[in-house]
Design a protein around this motif. Structure first.
Motif, short mmCIF file in Angstrom:
data_model
loop_
_atom_site.label_atom_id
_atom_site.label_comp_id
_atom_site.label_asym_id
_atom_site.label_seq_id
_atom_site.Cartn_x
_atom_site.Cartn_y
_atom_site.Cartn_z
N ASP A 1 0.83 -1.21 0.00
CA ASP A 1 0.00 0.00 0.00
C ASP A 1 0.86 1.26 0.00
N GLY A 2 0.19 2.40 0.03
CA GLY A 2 0.90 3.67 -0.06
C GLY A 2 1.78 3.99 1.13
N GLU A 3 1.55 3.28 2.26
CA GLU A 3 2.36 3.51 3.46
C GLU A 3 3.44 2.44 3.64
N GLY A 4 3.62 1.59 2.63
CA GLY A 4 4.68 0.58 2.68
C GLY A 4 4.31 -0.69 3.41
N ARG A 5 3.03 -0.89 3.73
CA ARG A 5 2.62 -2.11 4.43
C ARG A 5 2.40 -3.23 3.43
N LEU A 6 2.78 -4.45 3.84
CA LEU A 6 2.69 -5.62 2.96
C LEU A 6 1.51 -6.49 3.34
N LEU A 7 0.83 -6.99 2.31
CA LEU A 7 -0.28 -7.91 2.50
C LEU A 7 -0.05 -9.09 1.55
N VAL A 8 0.09 -10.29 2.11
CA VAL A 8 0.31 -11.49 1.31
C VAL A 8 -0.80 -12.49 1.62
N LYS A 9 -1.55 -12.86 0.58
CA LYS A 9 -2.68 -13.79 0.74
C LYS A 9 -3.62 -13.31 1.85
N ASN A 10 -3.92 -12.03 1.80
CA ASN A 10 -4.84 -11.39 2.76
C ASN A 10 -4.33 -11.38 4.19
N GLU A 11 -3.03 -11.54 4.38
CA GLU A 11 -2.45 -11.47 5.72
C GLU A 11 -1.37 -10.41 5.75
N ARG A 12 -1.39 -9.60 6.79
CA ARG A 12 -0.38 -8.55 6.98
C ARG A 12 0.92 -9.19 7.46
N ILE A 13 2.02 -8.90 6.77
CA ILE A 13 3.32 -9.46 7.15
C ILE A 13 4.38 -8.37 7.17
N ASP A 14 5.52 -8.67 7.79
CA ASP A 14 6.68 -7.78 7.75
C ASP A 14 7.54 -8.14 6.54
N LEU A 15 8.33 -7.19 6.10
CA LEU A 15 9.20 -7.42 4.94
C LEU A 15 10.15 -8.58 5.18
#
Length: 203
Positions: free
Chosen positions: A65-79
């Motif tokens: 997203d625009g704030e650099g947050r990651l979403l993989v397979k509908n789950e929020r994860i860290d880089l």
């Protein structure tokens, strides 16, 4: 009257020829660096809902997203989690042993709800306009790093050396043509085992 002295002049008749030769010299000897960019594949248009549903398990969608947050397979994860998750997906080997897509060298969980084989596993990167370029490149690095780790593993198993070392030796100008030919064949084989299937869907 005394004898008039002649002022010496420089013959400039050949200056144009000299300038032309210098221009050719610099054109021939100068190397211009070009930015190769990031090679990616664009997905083909497919309007068949059945085919899309069938391929869903072979997709690993990454959203930034625009704030650099990651979403993989509908789950929020860290880089820092992205690389290990990508490796698990690519190396899953979930195809049936009797299926043509079965991967006998894969060391994953062989989960039938996940990717069938490395050749079928596709990673998609979706970003927003507000996504920072640095975050985008960091995500790319982690995903490419996942493929590099898998290629290194297979290179060590097959050739007892790292894939990255093989690439460096191949790019070295001092490597003999005979060695380069062998390296090229082995590198291409490793790339076929784990093809870099990272696509960016058109928004």
């Amino acid at each position: 009257m005394g004898k008039r002295t002649q002022i010496p002049t420089v013959n400039a008749g050949s200056m144009a020829d000299i300038a032309f030769l210098l221009l050719i010299f610099f054109l021939v000897t100068t190397t211009i660096e070009t930015d190769a960019g990031i090679d990616r594949k664009l997905p083909r248009e497919n309007t068949d809902p059945i085919a899309i549903e069938y391929k869903r398990k072979n997709l690993f969608p990454v959203w930034v997203d625009g704030e650099g947050r990651l979403l993989v397979k509908n789950e929020r994860i860290d880089l820092k989690e992205l690389r290990s998750m990508a490796i698990s997906f690519i190396d899953n080997g979930g195809a049936d042993p009797n299926h043509p897509d079965y991967c006998d060298y894969c060391m994953g969980l062989r989960d039938q709800t996940s990717s069938d084989s490395p050749s079928k596993a596709i990673i998609t990167i979706n970003t927003q306009r507000e996504t920072e370029y640095g975050v985008y490149i960091a995500v790319q690095n982690e995903l490419v790093g996942a493929y590099t780790e898998l290629r290194n593993r297979e290179a060590n198993r097959l050739y007892h050396r790292n894939y990255t070392d093989m690439e460096e030796q191949y790019q070295n100008g001092q490597t003999s043509l005979l060695v380069k030919a062998e390296l090229k064949k082995n590198i291409r084989y490793l790339r076929d085992l784990y093809p870099l299937n990272i696509v960016e869907p058109q928004q």
